[in-house]
Scaffold this motif. Structure first.
Motif: not given
Ligand code: NDP
Length: 212
Positions: A19, A23-24, A98, A53-55, A126, A128-131, A74-76, A11
């Motif tokens: 999006i 963090g939310g 990983s 992981r952040k989602t 689903i 967040g932005a990174q995934i 997914i988390s490193r 969304a």
């Molecule tokens: P993500 O949810 O994409 O999670 C990021 C984490 O994923 C990183 O910190 C890391 O975890 C892990 N990661 C990322 N890339 C890699 C990789 N290449 N290999 C391994 N692990 C990886 O975080 P975002 O900050 O991008 O998004 C979160 C935000 O998005 C929140 O505000 C959430 O509410 C929002 N959101 C909105 C949605 C919508 O539809 N509107 C849907 C989903 C989320 P680690 O640090 O543990 O290594």
């Protein structure tokens, strides 16, 4: 190995594909929109939802893992190599991967191991932005189910592809086409309400985009 295709579910604001905030989610109270997300990602058997992981952290503990779907996080910080099956059944704990590639490899092997009937599960990314960014770089990503939030919200996290936004267009966008409401309804397997929805004062619209 069984073919695997990815559908992103997001969304995002119409103005700048926002999006997330702090963090939310930037908005609250989109109850029907969240129910749509739940139905679409659950319909059929053996579906998986992949998230960063952040989602995962942003989901209230009592709602996670998301019920009725295999959750992959997914988390490193997780051990590299192929993820292990979660202990205690599908709703007990998420699969830890990983990288997105490791998650897909795990799901591919799992699908291949199933019978063709039960192996028809869909795989959703689903957030967040990174995934999403990682998924958009993969050929397996075929489709985006976009809830286009017409009302504007201040965001700090953005979907990395400008699908039908009113501002910036990226060079990638011509590779994506918006499907009709009928095609969208057929793919998700349910009727779609027509036009702009309003909930809690927020306006939004359900869309489906496919890579061509
Ligand atoms: P993500 O949810 O994409 O999670 C990021 C984490 O994923 C990183 O910190 C890391 O975890 C892990 N990661 C990322 N890339 C890699 C990789 N290449 N290999 C391994 N692990 C990886 O975080 P975002 O900050 O991008 O998004 C979160 C935000 O998005 C929140 O505000 C959430 O509410 C929002 N959101 C909105 C949605 C919508 O539809 N509107 C849907 C989903 C989320 P680690 O640090 O543990 O290594």
């Amino acid at each position: 190995l069984a073919p695997l295709e990815l559908t992103l579910v997001v969304a995002a604001t119409a103005r700048d594909m926002g999006i997330g905030a702090n963090g939310g989610l930037p908005w609250t109270g989109l109850r029907k929109e969240m129910a749509y997300f739940a139905r679409v990602t659950k319909r059929g058997d053996n579906n998986a939802v992949i998230m960063g992981r952040k989602t995962w952290d942003s989901i209230p503990p009592k709602f996670r893992p998301l019920r009725g779907r295999l959750n992959v996080v997914i988390s490193r910080s997780f051990a590299s190599g192929l993820p292990k099956d979660p202990a205690g059944g599908p709703d007990a704990s998420p699969v830890e991967a990983s990288s997105l590639e490791a998650a897909l490899e795990y799901l591919r092997q799992k699908k291949t191991a199933m019978t063709s009937e039960s192996g028809s599960g869909r795989v959703f990314v689903i957030g967040g932005a990174q995934i999403y960014a990682a998924a958009l770089g993969l050929a397996e990503t075929r489709r985006v189910l976009l809830t286009r939030v017409v009302s504007d919200f201040s965001c700090d996290t953005f979907f990395p592809l400008a699908l039908g936004t009113t501002t910036e267009k990226t060079a990638d966008v011509p590779k994506w086409v918006q499907r009709s409401r009928a095609e969208h309804a057929a793919w998700i397997g349910e009727e779609l309400p027509e036009g702009t929805q309003t909930e809690n004062g927020t306006e939004y619209e359900y869309q489906m985009w496919e890579r061509v």
